[in-house]
Design an enzyme around this catalytic site. Structure first.
Site, PDB file in Angstrom:
ATOM      1  N   ASN A   9       0.784  -1.170  -0.041  1.00 43.40           N
ATOM      2  CA  ASN A   9       0.134   0.059  -0.139  1.00 43.40           C
ATOM      3  C   ASN A   9       0.951   1.147   0.041  1.00 43.40           C
ATOM      4  O   ASN A   9       1.606   1.438   0.935  1.00 43.40           O
ATOM      5  CB  ASN A   9      -0.749  -0.166   1.256  1.00 43.40           C
ATOM      6  CG  ASN A   9      -1.464   1.228   1.650  1.00 43.40           C
ATOM      7  OD1 ASN A   9      -1.767   2.005   0.406  1.00 43.40           O
ATOM      8  ND2 ASN A   9      -2.224   1.687   2.731  1.00 43.40           N
ATOM      9  N   TRP A  10       0.840   1.860  -1.010  1.00 40.51           N
ATOM     10  CA  TRP A  10       1.832   3.119  -1.103  1.00 40.51           C
ATOM     11  C   TRP A  10       1.493   4.452  -0.548  1.00 40.51           C
ATOM     12  O   TRP A  10       1.868   5.347  -0.460  1.00 40.51           O
ATOM     13  CB  TRP A  10       2.301   3.383  -2.677  1.00 40.51           C
ATOM     14  CG  TRP A  10       3.099   2.461  -3.343  1.00 40.51           C
ATOM     15  CD1 TRP A  10       3.849   1.448  -2.681  1.00 40.51           C
ATOM     16  CD2 TRP A  10       3.837   2.788  -4.604  1.00 40.51           C
ATOM     17  NE1 TRP A  10       4.720   0.947  -3.652  1.00 40.51           N
ATOM     18  CE2 TRP A  10       4.610   1.723  -4.428  1.00 40.51           C
ATOM     19  CE3 TRP A  10       3.797   3.761  -5.626  1.00 40.51           C
ATOM     20  CZ2 TRP A  10       5.569   1.685  -5.693  1.00 40.51           C
ATOM     21  CZ3 TRP A  10       4.909   3.586  -6.562  1.00 40.51           C
ATOM     22  CH2 TRP A  10       5.549   2.662  -6.828  1.00 40.51           C
ATOM     23  N   LYS A  11      -0.132   4.106  -0.124  1.00 37.09           N
ATOM     24  CA  LYS A  11      -0.639   5.433   0.507  1.00 37.09           C
ATOM     25  C   LYS A  11      -0.571   6.411  -0.475  1.00 37.09           C
ATOM     26  O   LYS A  11      -0.681   6.449  -1.743  1.00 37.09           O
ATOM     27  CB  LYS A  11       0.060   5.732   1.965  1.00 37.09           C
ATOM     28  CG  LYS A  11      -0.082   4.346   2.770  1.00 37.09           C
ATOM     29  CD  LYS A  11       0.294   4.691   4.204  1.00 37.09           C
ATOM     30  CE  LYS A  11       0.425   3.514   5.124  1.00 37.09           C
ATOM     31  NZ  LYS A  11       0.240   3.705   6.444  1.00 37.09           N
ATOM     32  N   HIS A  92      -9.436   0.990   4.979  1.00 37.13           N
ATOM     33  CA  HIS A  92      -8.033   1.124   5.898  1.00 37.13           C
ATOM     34  C   HIS A  92      -8.369   1.968   6.863  1.00 37.13           C
ATOM     35  O   HIS A  92      -9.073   2.924   6.865  1.00 37.13           O
ATOM     36  CB  HIS A  92      -7.053   1.682   4.813  1.00 37.13           C
ATOM     37  CG  HIS A  92      -5.436   1.591   5.207  1.00 37.13           C
ATOM     38  ND1 HIS A  92      -5.209   2.569   6.287  1.00 37.13           N
ATOM     39  CD2 HIS A  92      -4.722   0.904   5.080  1.00 37.13           C
ATOM     40  CE1 HIS A  92      -3.861   2.240   6.795  1.00 37.13           C
ATOM     41  NE2 HIS A  92      -3.652   1.299   5.985  1.00 37.13           N
ATOM     42  N   GLU A  94      -6.551   4.495   8.102  1.00 34.79           N
ATOM     43  CA  GLU A  94      -6.614   5.831   7.874  1.00 34.79           C
ATOM     44  C   GLU A  94      -7.728   6.424   7.002  1.00 34.79           C
ATOM     45  O   GLU A  94      -7.969   7.503   7.395  1.00 34.79           O
ATOM     46  CB  GLU A  94      -5.337   5.898   6.879  1.00 34.79           C
ATOM     47  CG  GLU A  94      -3.870   5.873   7.788  1.00 34.79           C
ATOM     48  CD  GLU A  94      -2.778   5.298   6.990  1.00 34.79           C
ATOM     49  OE1 GLU A  94      -2.733   5.288   5.986  1.00 34.79           O
ATOM     50  OE2 GLU A  94      -1.779   4.800   7.688  1.00 34.79           O
ATOM     51  N   GLU A 162      -4.776  -5.396  10.630  1.00 31.93           N
ATOM     52  CA  GLU A 162      -4.035  -4.217  10.906  1.00 31.93           C
ATOM     53  C   GLU A 162      -4.086  -3.480  12.040  1.00 31.93           C
ATOM     54  O   GLU A 162      -4.961  -2.672  12.185  1.00 31.93           O
ATOM     55  CB  GLU A 162      -4.084  -3.284   9.677  1.00 31.93           C
ATOM     56  CG  GLU A 162      -3.750  -4.063   8.307  1.00 31.93           C
ATOM     57  CD  GLU A 162      -3.280  -2.945   7.380  1.00 31.93           C
ATOM     58  OE1 GLU A 162      -2.126  -3.084   7.044  1.00 31.93           O
ATOM     59  OE2 GLU A 162      -3.959  -2.020   7.165  1.00 31.93           O
ATOM     60  N   GLY A 168       2.965   1.922  10.700  1.00 27.92           N
ATOM     61  CA  GLY A 168       3.801   3.052  10.543  1.00 27.92           C
ATOM     62  C   GLY A 168       4.675   3.366  12.007  1.00 27.92           C
ATOM     63  O   GLY A 168       5.173   4.401  11.759  1.00 27.92           O
ATOM     64  N   SER A 207       3.905  -2.505  10.406  1.00 25.88           N
ATOM     65  CA  SER A 207       5.305  -2.401  10.433  1.00 25.88           C
ATOM     66  C   SER A 207       5.847  -3.812  10.234  1.00 25.88           C
ATOM     67  O   SER A 207       6.764  -4.056  10.609  1.00 25.88           O
ATOM     68  CB  SER A 207       5.587  -2.128  11.857  1.00 25.88           C
ATOM     69  OG  SER A 207       5.035  -0.705  12.144  1.00 25.88           O
ATOM     70  N   GLY A 228       2.746  -1.317   4.074  1.00 29.67           N
ATOM     71  CA  GLY A 228       2.915   0.176   3.985  1.00 29.67           C
ATOM     72  C   GLY A 228       4.311   0.855   3.636  1.00 29.67           C
ATOM     73  O   GLY A 228       4.644   0.758   2.305  1.00 29.67           O
ATOM     74  N   GLY A 229       4.801   1.204   4.503  1.00 28.48           N
ATOM     75  CA  GLY A 229       6.420   1.803   4.242  1.00 28.48           C
ATOM     76  C   GLY A 229       7.486   0.926   3.547  1.00 28.48           C
ATOM     77  O   GLY A 229       7.911   1.496   2.526  1.00 28.48           O
TER      78      GLY A 229
HETATM   79  C1  PEP Z   1      -0.439   0.051   6.146  1.00 27.09           C
HETATM   80  O1  PEP Z   1      -0.573   1.120   5.710  1.00 27.09           O
HETATM   81  O2  PEP Z   1      -1.422  -0.658   5.723  1.00 27.09           O
HETATM   82  C2  PEP Z   1       0.578  -0.538   6.843  1.00 27.09           C
HETATM   83  C3  PEP Z   1       0.442  -1.597   7.130  1.00 27.09           C
HETATM   84  O3  PEP Z   1       1.676   0.390   7.008  1.00 27.09           O
HETATM   85  P1  PEP Z   1       3.197   0.101   7.423  1.00 27.09           P
HETATM   86  O4  PEP Z   1       3.561  -0.981   6.966  1.00 27.09           O
HETATM   87  O5  PEP Z   1       3.938   1.164   7.239  1.00 27.09           O
HETATM   88  O6  PEP Z   1       2.775  -0.114   9.094  1.00 27.09           O
END
Ligand code: PEP
Length: 247
Positions: A9-11, A92, A94, A162, A168, A207, A228-229
């Site tokens: 997920n590039w957000k 999600h 967010e 999640e 993050g 993470s 994500g990241g």
């Molecule tokens: C996400 O945004 O779905 C996520 C899991 O982010 P991260 O891996 O950066 O914690």
């Protein structure tokens, strides 16, 4: 048998130049031993799909519940499909936090995704306070029930657990905590959807990085990750793909 899935997920990250990371990923992993999905910003869906040619699936990060209409700034599932997407993330945390999306709204989006021929990646997760209060399984059970439409199958639906506090932050649950929630989700899915509930992939997200991927992927009922990241860099996401392929 559930095929493992590494989803990124590039957000709100990525411009055209960022597609070089995808080229690098495909060059380093021409035959990944798992399914790979990348969900870039909507502006990059067409270009990424043209680049990956189905070798890596491409998804949106959200869709509207309606197929068209007066919803400025929103994007319909059918538009994502038309742009080359095969999947869309819905619910999600967010989006739930920034846009006050409820589980009922998430279920409507998942239904819109299915109607457009997209796989819905439905996200669930408890807050720090809910975990501290011992409410995790109650919260996950409620979100799962209300966010997942009737008729969900292993083909049209993926669930992503999640924990909000792990996204993050560099913090992850213990493996026992991940197993507890994933086993619970599996049992709820099978209770509601029967054998089909045994076919739905349940991803862990929060993470995930190269250093912790292998142990997470060895955990009960973890069928892959939503990342994500660490999905922004080909080297990091590639290492996660390798760990999942070896799991
Ligand atoms: C996400 O945004 O779905 C996520 C899991 O982010 P991260 O891996 O950066 O914690």
């Amino acid at each position: 048998m559930r095929r493992k899935l590494a989803a990124g997920n590039w957000k709100m990250n990525g411009i055209t130049a960022s597609l070089s990371e995808v080229s690098g990923l495909m060059a380093a992993h021409p035959e990944p031993g798992c399914e790979v999905l990348l969900c870039p910003p909507a502006t990059l869906v067409t270009a990424m799909a043209a680049l990956t040619k189905g070798k890596i699936a491409v998804g949106g990060q959200d869709c509207h519940a309606e197929p068209s209409g007066a919803h400025t700034g929103d994007i319909a599932a059918v538009m994502l499909k038309d742009a080359g997407a095969s999947h869309v993330i819905v619910g999600h945390s967010e989006r739930r936090a920034d846009h006050a999306e409820t589980s009922d709204m998430v279920r409507a989006k998942a239904m819109a995704a299915r109607a457009a021929g997209l796989v819905a990646v439905i996200c669930l997760g408890e807050s720090d306070a809910q975990r501290d209060a011992g409410e995790t399984l109650d919260v996950i059970g409620q979100q799962l029930f209300a966010s997942t439409p009737d008729g969900a199958t292993g083909t049209n639906t993926v669930i992503a657990y999640e924990p909000i506090w792990a996204i993050g932050t560099g913090r992850t649950p213990t493996l026992a905590q991940i197993a507890e929630v994933h086993d619970f989700i599996r049992s709820e899915l099978m209770g509601r959807f029967g054998a089909e509930g045994g076919l739905m992939r349940v991803l862990y997200g929060g993470s995930v990085k190269p250093s912790n991927a292998a142990e997470i992927f060895a955990t009960s009922n973890v069928d892959g990750a939503l990342v994500g990241g660490a999905s922004l860099k080909a080297t990091d996401f590639g290492a996660i793909i390798s760990a999942l392929s070896a799991a």
